[in-house]
Enzyme design. Structure first.
Site, PDB file in Angstrom:
ATOM      1  N   HIS A  18      52.361 -28.779 -16.863  1.00  0.00           N
ATOM      2  CA  HIS A  18      51.994 -27.616 -17.622  1.00  0.00           C
ATOM      3  C   HIS A  18      50.504 -27.706 -17.708  1.00  0.00           C
ATOM      4  O   HIS A  18      49.808 -28.955 -17.644  1.00  0.00           O
ATOM      5  CB  HIS A  18      52.420 -27.813 -19.184  1.00  0.00           C
ATOM      6  CG  HIS A  18      52.224 -26.729 -20.083  1.00  0.00           C
ATOM      7  ND1 HIS A  18      50.940 -26.667 -20.729  1.00  0.00           N
ATOM      8  CD2 HIS A  18      53.006 -25.938 -20.635  1.00  0.00           C
ATOM      9  CE1 HIS A  18      51.020 -25.591 -21.545  1.00  0.00           C
ATOM     10  NE2 HIS A  18      52.307 -25.133 -21.556  1.00  0.00           N
ATOM     11  N   ASP A  40      54.055 -36.242 -20.778  1.00  0.00           N
ATOM     12  CA  ASP A  40      54.082 -35.003 -21.755  1.00  0.00           C
ATOM     13  C   ASP A  40      55.569 -34.844 -21.965  1.00  0.00           C
ATOM     14  O   ASP A  40      56.466 -34.585 -21.044  1.00  0.00           O
ATOM     15  CB  ASP A  40      53.655 -33.831 -20.694  1.00  0.00           C
ATOM     16  CG  ASP A  40      53.807 -32.434 -21.393  1.00  0.00           C
ATOM     17  OD1 ASP A  40      54.418 -32.534 -22.577  1.00  0.00           O
ATOM     18  OD2 ASP A  40      53.206 -31.455 -20.893  1.00  0.00           O
ATOM     19  N   GLN A  90      59.003 -31.166 -23.613  1.00  0.00           N
ATOM     20  CA  GLN A  90      60.312 -30.703 -23.472  1.00  0.00           C
ATOM     21  C   GLN A  90      61.407 -31.609 -23.361  1.00  0.00           C
ATOM     22  O   GLN A  90      62.448 -31.146 -23.126  1.00  0.00           O
ATOM     23  CB  GLN A  90      60.299 -29.912 -22.026  1.00  0.00           C
ATOM     24  CG  GLN A  90      59.308 -28.951 -21.944  1.00  0.00           C
ATOM     25  CD  GLN A  90      59.630 -27.678 -22.805  1.00  0.00           C
ATOM     26  OE1 GLN A  90      60.839 -27.542 -23.176  1.00  0.00           O
ATOM     27  NE2 GLN A  90      58.740 -26.587 -23.038  1.00  0.00           N
ATOM     28  N   LYS A 135      58.284 -27.303 -31.113  1.00  0.00           N
ATOM     29  CA  LYS A 135      59.511 -27.274 -30.247  1.00  0.00           C
ATOM     30  C   LYS A 135      60.579 -27.844 -30.802  1.00  0.00           C
ATOM     31  O   LYS A 135      61.583 -27.777 -29.966  1.00  0.00           O
ATOM     32  CB  LYS A 135      59.182 -27.538 -28.861  1.00  0.00           C
ATOM     33  CG  LYS A 135      57.873 -26.738 -28.195  1.00  0.00           C
ATOM     34  CD  LYS A 135      57.649 -27.220 -26.726  1.00  0.00           C
ATOM     35  CE  LYS A 135      56.382 -26.748 -26.334  1.00  0.00           C
ATOM     36  NZ  LYS A 135      56.370 -25.328 -25.901  1.00  0.00           N
ATOM     37  N   CYS A 138      52.393 -21.246 -18.207  1.00  0.00           N
ATOM     38  CA  CYS A 138      51.411 -22.283 -18.174  1.00  0.00           C
ATOM     39  C   CYS A 138      51.459 -23.325 -17.311  1.00  0.00           C
ATOM     40  O   CYS A 138      51.249 -24.619 -17.498  1.00  0.00           O
ATOM     41  CB  CYS A 138      51.078 -22.951 -19.592  1.00  0.00           C
ATOM     42  SG  CYS A 138      50.720 -21.466 -20.954  1.00  0.00           S
TER      43      CYS A 138
HETATM   44  C1  LIG Z   1      55.506 -29.360 -20.842  1.00  0.00           C
HETATM   45  C2  LIG Z   1      54.718 -28.762 -21.863  1.00  0.00           C
HETATM   46  N1  LIG Z   1      53.686 -29.505 -22.025  1.00  0.00           N
HETATM   47  C3  LIG Z   1      52.691 -29.026 -22.939  1.00  0.00           C
HETATM   48  C4  LIG Z   1      52.818 -27.905 -23.736  1.00  0.00           C
HETATM   49  C5  LIG Z   1      51.929 -27.532 -24.867  1.00  0.00           C
HETATM   50  O1  LIG Z   1      52.250 -27.454 -26.056  1.00  0.00           O
HETATM   51  P1  LIG Z   1      51.629 -27.104 -27.156  1.00  0.00           P
HETATM   52  O2  LIG Z   1      50.977 -25.801 -26.925  1.00  0.00           O
HETATM   53  O3  LIG Z   1      52.514 -27.278 -28.446  1.00  0.00           O
HETATM   54  O4  LIG Z   1      50.253 -28.171 -27.414  1.00  0.00           O
HETATM   55  C6  LIG Z   1      54.026 -27.206 -23.392  1.00  0.00           C
HETATM   56  C7  LIG Z   1      54.347 -26.085 -24.321  1.00  0.00           C
HETATM   57  O5  LIG Z   1      54.909 -25.003 -23.875  1.00  0.00           O
HETATM   58  C8  LIG Z   1      55.126 -27.537 -22.484  1.00  0.00           C
HETATM   59  O6  LIG Z   1      56.140 -26.774 -22.214  1.00  0.00           O
END
Ligand SMILES: Cc1ncc(COP(=O)(O)O)c(C=O)c1O
Length: 407
Positions: A122, A199, A202, A225, A365
């Site tokens: 992401h 990260d 998910q 989430k 993203c």
């Molecule tokens: C794998 C992953 N990393 C990071 C993020 C970013 O999360 P946030 O927007 O809550 O900071 C997301 C959000 O969709 C995500 O799916």
């Protein structure tokens, strides 16, 4: 799966679904819906117990502080960290990763060092490393995916060397649903003394996580989430790394002593929580953790595996649908990206929306990944504990309709 696990009963805990009984919500990877228990915890705090934390010496403020700090302990237990001192509250995964980038990596990396990132990240776990690479002179090295959307371990062996200082990797891809073998990856990275940042946006909401077992150095996730409110996230970091990290936001609460010309810093984790935090949001996170624990993370994972299997079989039986990522459900979460021959993903979402089916379309993203898949965008359905068989049936009927409309 425990016999008591019933998504239809679970759905009743979510006022959102009572208010929208006909909606099929398949976008939990973007953000989940919230159970009554979570919104109640937030409302109760604002209407009965509200005060700022860490500062007041009156009863209400002390109680608010205790509630806030209690959630730190809940998070520690939830991800099996060693100490609550390893838990920092942030505004989300994005801020957590930027904190590591600026407070840890920028300080420790130098010209010639290497950062490995995967091609399935992401933007939140890619762009901060591009910036740190520029700031420090370190080199970004890309761990590409195979054509089935997984990471090839042989490729990592080729990338790792004594210059590798950091490996940034998603636990679960938000596009492909692929679950990466973190334990193995962490062992490999540590063998060359590289640190691993995960990260877990998910994964933490969907499966039991044990940071001690995974042995990762840093792990980031977002509350919104995992049934909690927006605007709160967590950074887990091994205590010894936090000791070496400087703050990156300065002001109230993160100091020990301030004179007009210089200041000293509070201990970790408070050193990294400058200013008034999202107190109500953190309390909401505490309620979300209680709710998830009560259902059981293993039950949630089992239910999502059941749903993804059914979705892969049902969508896979439609010859005009391409599913991205591996078909083996052991290797994937409840995220399913797909496309329909000759139909733009935005049109898929629009037609489904007419039938109250909410899915996500776009690059999610993860622009480099979408490009790597050879498409401009994909459609994505993502499942959570409240999704049912009927949700998948409605999705499949909706997709058949989409195909008829556009061909
Ligand atoms: C794998 C992953 N990393 C990071 C993020 C970013 O999360 P946030 O927007 O809550 O900071 C997301 C959000 O969709 C995500 O799916």
């Amino acid at each position: 799966m425990s016999v008591s696990f019933d998504p239809k009963t679970i759905k009743k805990d979510f006022p959102f679904f009572t208010n929208r009984p006909n909606l099929v919500y398949l976008d939990s990877a973007a953000s989940s819906q919230k159970p009554q228990m979570v919104t109640d915890a937030i409302t109760d705090f604002y209407t009965k117990d509200y005060a700022n934390i860490h500062r007041g010496i009156y009863d209400l403020s002390e109680k608010a502080t205790a509630q806030y700090e209690e959630v730190r302990g809940k998070v520690k237990d939830f991800i099996k960290a060693r100490s609550p001192k390893e838990i920092i509250f942030t505004s989300g995964t994005t801020e957590s990763i930027n904190l590591v980038a600026q407070s840890y990596a920028r300080k420790h990396l130098k010209n010639g060092d290497e950062i490995i990132v995967t091609a399935m990240e992401h933007h939140a776990n890619l762009v901060p490393w591009q910036v740190v690479a520029k700031q420090t002179g370190a080199k970004l090295r890309i761990w590409d995916i195979t054509d089935d959307g997984t990471l090839d371990s042989k490729e990592l062996n080729k990338l790792l060397n004594r210059q590798t200082k950091l490996l940034a990797i998603t636990h679960v891809s938000n596009v492909l649903g692929v679950i990466n073998d973190l334990k193995w990856i962490t062992q490999k990275a540590h063998a060359v003394n590289a640190k691993v940042i995960v990260d877990a946006a998910q994964s933490v909401p969907h499966m039991g996580i044990d940071v001690e077992y995974l042995d990762c150095d840093f792990l980031a996730f977002s509350t919104h989430k995992m049934l909690g409110p927006t605007g709160v996230g967590v950074l887990y970091a091994k205590e010894r790394h936090l000791e070496e990290m400087d703050p990156w936001l300065y002001g109230g609460d993160m100091i020990r002593e301030v004179t007009l010309t210089k200041s000293t810093w509070n201990d970790a984790p408070w050193r990294f929580e400058a200013g008034t935090p999202n107190i109500a949001g953190v309390i909401g996170l505490g309620a979300a953790i209680d709710y998830l624990k009560n259902i059981g993370m293993n039950n949630i994972r089992t239910h999502e595996q059941y749903l993804i299997q059914k979705a892969i079989e049902s969508l896979g039986s439609l010859p005009y649908i391409t599913i991205y990522g591996p078909k083996d459900i052991q290797k994937r979460s409840g995220v399913l990206s797909f496309s329909i021959d000759g139909v733009h993903p935005h049109d898929i979402a629009q037609i489904l929306d007419e039938d109250e089916i909410a899915i996500r379309v776009g690059h999610h993203c993860a622009m480099p990944l979408t490009k790597r898949l050879g498409v401009a965008a994909t459609a994505r359905a993502s499942f959570y504990l409240y999704n049912t068989d009927e949700d998948i049936e409605r999705l499949v009927n909706g997709l058949e309709k989409v195909y008829k409309v556009f061909t």
